[in-house]
Write a protein that holds these residues in place. Structure first.
Motif, mmCIF file in Angstrom:
data_model
loop_
_atom_site.group_PDB
_atom_site.id
_atom_site.type_symbol
_atom_site.label_atom_id
_atom_site.label_comp_id
_atom_site.label_asym_id
_atom_site.label_seq_id
_atom_site.Cartn_x
_atom_site.Cartn_y
_atom_site.Cartn_z
ATOM 1 N N UNK A 73 23.258 -23.586 -32.997
ATOM 2 C CA UNK A 73 22.485 -23.924 -31.881
ATOM 3 C C UNK A 73 22.129 -25.329 -31.955
ATOM 4 N N UNK A 74 21.705 -25.685 -30.633
ATOM 5 C CA UNK A 74 21.452 -27.128 -30.200
ATOM 6 C C UNK A 74 19.959 -27.266 -30.527
ATOM 7 N N UNK A 75 19.363 -26.384 -29.916
ATOM 8 C CA UNK A 75 17.829 -26.289 -29.614
ATOM 9 C C UNK A 75 17.249 -24.990 -29.378
ATOM 10 N N UNK A 76 15.869 -24.949 -29.614
ATOM 11 C CA UNK A 76 15.346 -23.631 -29.264
ATOM 12 C C UNK A 76 14.184 -23.874 -27.972
ATOM 13 N N UNK A 77 14.247 -22.922 -27.186
ATOM 14 C CA UNK A 77 13.271 -22.974 -26.096
ATOM 15 C C UNK A 77 12.308 -21.775 -26.204
ATOM 16 N N UNK A 78 10.769 -21.851 -25.777
ATOM 17 C CA UNK A 78 10.026 -20.742 -25.802
ATOM 18 C C UNK A 78 9.434 -20.360 -24.436
ATOM 19 N N UNK A 79 9.691 -19.195 -23.835
ATOM 20 C CA UNK A 79 8.906 -18.822 -22.688
ATOM 21 C C UNK A 79 7.836 -17.749 -22.864
ATOM 22 N N UNK A 80 6.958 -17.619 -22.293
ATOM 23 C CA UNK A 80 5.917 -16.494 -22.519
ATOM 24 C C UNK A 80 5.054 -15.975 -21.474
ATOM 25 N N UNK A 81 4.318 -15.039 -21.810
ATOM 26 C CA UNK A 81 3.421 -14.428 -20.746
ATOM 27 C C UNK A 81 2.269 -15.570 -20.568
ATOM 28 N N UNK A 82 1.760 -15.656 -19.684
ATOM 29 C CA UNK A 82 0.883 -16.809 -19.405
ATOM 30 C C UNK A 82 -0.556 -16.034 -19.394
ATOM 31 N N UNK A 83 -1.628 -16.852 -19.539
ATOM 32 C CA UNK A 83 -3.194 -16.668 -19.476
ATOM 33 C C UNK A 83 -3.452 -15.619 -20.850
ATOM 34 N N UNK A 165 2.894 -18.623 -26.180
ATOM 35 C CA UNK A 165 3.412 -19.758 -26.556
ATOM 36 C C UNK A 165 3.154 -20.405 -27.992
ATOM 37 N N UNK A 166 1.854 -20.777 -27.884
ATOM 38 C CA UNK A 166 1.174 -21.510 -28.881
ATOM 39 C C UNK A 166 1.175 -20.911 -30.252
ATOM 40 N N UNK A 167 0.898 -19.405 -30.017
ATOM 41 C CA UNK A 167 0.704 -18.557 -31.118
ATOM 42 C C UNK A 167 2.186 -18.268 -31.783
ATOM 43 N N UNK A 168 3.228 -18.255 -31.114
ATOM 44 C CA UNK A 168 4.632 -18.406 -31.589
ATOM 45 C C UNK A 168 4.977 -19.789 -32.205
ATOM 46 N N UNK A 169 4.827 -20.668 -31.478
ATOM 47 C CA UNK A 169 4.927 -22.154 -32.047
ATOM 48 C C UNK A 169 4.496 -22.350 -33.231
ATOM 49 N N UNK A 170 2.977 -21.971 -33.617
ATOM 50 C CA UNK A 170 2.498 -21.994 -34.624
ATOM 51 C C UNK A 170 3.090 -21.232 -36.000
ATOM 52 N N UNK A 171 3.462 -20.165 -35.491
ATOM 53 C CA UNK A 171 4.122 -19.171 -36.504
ATOM 54 C C UNK A 171 5.473 -19.662 -36.725
ATOM 55 N N UNK A 240 7.487 -23.302 -21.678
ATOM 56 C CA UNK A 240 7.265 -23.332 -20.250
ATOM 57 C C UNK A 240 6.588 -21.757 -19.868
ATOM 58 N N UNK A 241 5.583 -21.771 -19.263
ATOM 59 C CA UNK A 241 4.959 -20.444 -19.077
ATOM 60 C C UNK A 241 6.235 -19.724 -18.123
ATOM 61 N N UNK A 242 6.086 -18.277 -18.368
ATOM 62 C CA UNK A 242 7.414 -17.471 -18.076
ATOM 63 C C UNK A 242 7.711 -17.772 -16.415
#
Length: 498
Positions: A73-83, A165-171, A240-242
Motif C-alpha cells: 500500500x502507498x497510503x491509507x485514507x479514511x472516510x466516515x459518517x459525519x456529525x 474519523x478522529x476516533x479511528x485516527x486516534x486509534x 474526508x467526511x463521507x
C-alpha cells in the motif's frame, strides 16, 4: 511506489476496508455491520469500541483474503459518517459514553434555544449551518452537561472530542486530528478561516482543548502503529467526511458538478468552487475538500435523513420485505403509487425544510392499498426528497442540473433510479465503481503521496456504467410533485419543540 491505495469507510450501519489500484478499480474489500442502539424515541447511538473493533477486523480480514500486506500500500485514507460525536479519555483511550449519531434528535431544545436567542444567525454566517439536531456541536454540549465527569475532565484536558474519523485516527496513529470537511459539520468552525471559532464555542460552552487539530483533507495525518491492524507503519494521508469523499470519488472537481449518494440517508452536493455560496433555500454551505496547501473548495449540500433506511424499515419494522432487493420486486407489481405518499420523517425533516417537529406519515390510504403500493411510495419518497434538494440548489446557484451522478447502495435498484430520472426530468448516471465514498478517500490519500499526480488523472478513471433517461411527461411530473408537497405538509407540527 507500491501498487495500491487503501481506504477505511466507517459508515452509519457498517465499516468497510477497500483496496484500489491505480485505475481506481476495486481490488478487495471486507465489510461488517455494527449495532444500532435506540435507547429512547429519537435517540440513536453507536458503541465507539465496537466500531474500532469492526475496523480492526475488516482490515485484517482483507489482508488475509488477498495475501496482501501493508508494504503493498502507498497510503491509507479514511472516510466516515459525519456529525456522529465521540468523547473519550486522552489517557486511557476509553469512551465516556456511546457515540451520539447524526440522526439523533435529543438536542432539539438546544437547537431551538440557539434560534430563539438569535445565535442561529451567527452560526449560519460563520459555519454555514442552521442550528439543528443533526450537527456535532449540540451533541457535544449534551454530553458535557449530562455525562458525569466529562465536564471536569474536559477542563483538565483529559476528555477529548472527535467525529468517527478522529476516533479511528486516534486509534490507528495516536494523533488527535480531523479535516475541514468533518470540522465544517460541527457548528464550531469558521468556513472562511477553516479554524475553530471562539464565539461559536462559547455558544455551546465547549472547552477549546477538547477539539482535534484541523489538517487539509489530502495531507499527512499520522503513521499507523506497527502493533495495529495493518501490522506495520503506513502514512494516513486522506480524511474526508463521507459525502465529500463521494464527491471526490465521483470526480466532481468543477464548479456546477453534482452527485447524489443514496445510503442510510441521501446527500446531494454541488461543487461551487472557491466561492462560498450562502444558501437562501434551506441548503448547507459546507467544505467540499481541501487538498494540501491549495485554496479550499466549497459546496452546497442537501442532506436528507431517511432514504435507504426507509427500505430497512419496511424490512425490519413492517416485515413486508425480507431484503432490500425485494423492495424493487414488490414495487414493480403495481404501475403507480395508488395515490399514496410516504414521507419518512422519522427524526424530522432535513434539507430544505429543517423541521424537527415533523414525523413520518403515509397519506392517501384506501381499502385498495397494498404492500406493493407502500413499497413503491417508499422508493418514490427517496426520489421526491432528492427533487426537493435539487430544486433548492438550482434556486441558490442559478445552475440548471444537466445530469445527476449517483452512487451508493440504492443505485442497485433499477426501478428507483428510473423513478429518479422521471421525477427530476434529467438523466441519472451511475459510474462503474459505485463505492465512490471509499474511492474518494483513497484518491485524497493517493494524491498526497504522488500515487496520482493530479485531479485530471483521476477524471480519466471515471467511467459510466448505466444511464437512466426520464420517461414521464411534464404533466405527470408536476402532478406527482404537487402530491408529494401536499403530503409533506401533513407531517409538520406533529411534535412540540420547546
Amino acid at each position: 511506489m507500491p501498487d495500491f491505495v487503501a481506504a477505511v469507510d466507517q459508515g452509519t450501519t457498517s465499516t468497510r476496508f477497500m483496496i484500489f489500484d491505480h485505475g481506481g478499480n476495486e481490488i478487495a474489500r471486507h465489510q461488517l455491520e455494527h449495532e444500532q442502539i435506540l435507547p429512547k424515541p429519537g435517540w440513536v447511538e453507536h458503541d465507539p469500541t465496537e466500531i474500532w473493533e469492526r475496523t480492526r477486523s475488516v482490515i485484517e480480514s482483507t489482508f488475509t483474503k488477498t495475501n496482501l500486506s501493508v508494504s503493498d500500500l502507498a497510503a491509507l485514507g479514511i472516510t466516515n459518517q459525519r456529525e456522529t460525536t465521540v468523547v473519550w479519555n486522552r489517557r486511557t483511550g476509553r469512551p465516556y459514553c456511546n457515540a451520539i449519531v447524526w440522526q439523533d434528535t435529543r438536542t432539539d431544545r438546544i437547537a431551538a434555544e440557539l434560534e430563539r436567542s438569535g445565535k442561529g444567525d451567527v452560526i449560519r454566517r460563520k459555519a454555514g449551518l442552521p442550528p439543528a439536531t443533526y450537527f456535532s456541536g449540540g451533541k457535544l454540549q449534551w454530553i458535557l452537561e449530562n455525562i458525569e465527569g466529562v465536564r471536569e475532565d474536559a477542563e483538565n484536558g483529559e476528555a477529548i472530542f472527535g467525529t468517527t474519523d478522529t476516533w479511528l485516527l486516534w486509534n490507528l496513529t495516536g494523533q488527535h486530528v480531523t479535516d475541514p470537511t468533518n470540522a465544517s459539520r460541527t457548528m464550531l468552525m469558521d468556513l472562511e478561516t477553516l479554524a475553530w471559532d471562539d464565539e461559536l464555542l462559547s455558544f455551546f460552552n465547549i472547552p477549546r482543548q477538547m477539539l482535534p487539530e484541523i489538517k487539509p483533507s489530502s495531507g499527512f495525518f499520522g503513521t499507523t502503529r506497527s502493533d495495529g491492524p495493518l501490522h506495520g507503519e503506513l502514512a494516513v494521508t486522506g480524511d474526508l467526511g463521507d459525502q465529500q469523499a463521494a464527491t471526490v470519488g465521483q470526480v466532481c472537481f468543477r464548479p456546477g458538478e453534482a452527485k447524489n449518494t443514496y445510503g442510510t440517508g441521501n446527500f446531494l452536493l454541488l461543487n461551487t468552487g472557491h466561492e462560498l455560496v450562502r444558501s437562501k433555500h434551506g441548503l448547507l454551505t459546507t467544505l467540499c475538500y481541501q487538498f494540501g496547501d491549495d485554496k479550499p473548495v466549497y459546496a452546497l449540500e442537501g442532506s436528507i435523513a431517511v432514504t435507504g433506511s426507509a427500505v430497512q424499515w419496511l424490512r425490519d419494522q413492517l416485515g413486508i420485505i425480507s431484503g432490500a432487493a425485494q423492495s424493487e420486486t414488490l414495487a414493480s407489481q403495481v404501475a403507480d403509487n395508488g395515490g399514496i405518499y410516504f414521507v419518512p420523517a422519522f427524526s424530522g425533516l432535513f434539507a430544505p425544510y429543517w423541521r424537527s417537529d415533523a414525523r413520518g406519515a403515509i397519506v392517501g390510504l384506501t381499502r385498495a392499498t397494498t404492500n406493493a403500493h407502500v413499497a413503491r411510495a417508499t422508493l418514490e419518497a427517496i426520489c421526491y426528497q432528492s427533487r426537493d434538494v435539487v430544486q433548492a440548489m438550482e434556486n441558490d446557484s442559478g445552475v440548471k442540473l444537466d445530469v445527476l451522478r449517483v452512487d451508493g447502495g440504492v443505485t442497485a435498484n433499477q426501478l428507483c433510479m428510473q423513478m429518479q430520472a422521471d421525477i427530476l426530468g434529467v438523466p441519472v448516471s451511475k459510474p462503474v465503481v459505485a463505492e465512490t465514498t471509499a474511492l474518494g478517500a483513497a484518491y485524497a490519500a493517493g494524491l498526497a503521496v504522488g500515487f496520482w499526480k493530479s485531479t485530471a488523472e483521476l477524471e480519466q478513471n471515471w467511467n459510466e456504467d448505466r444511464r437512466w433517461q426520464p420517461s414521464w411527461s411534464e404533466e405527470q411530473r408536476a402532478a406527482g410533485y404537487a402530491g408529494w408537497q401536499k403530503a409533506v405538509g401533513r407531517t409538520l407540527d406533529w411534535v412540540d419543540v420547546n
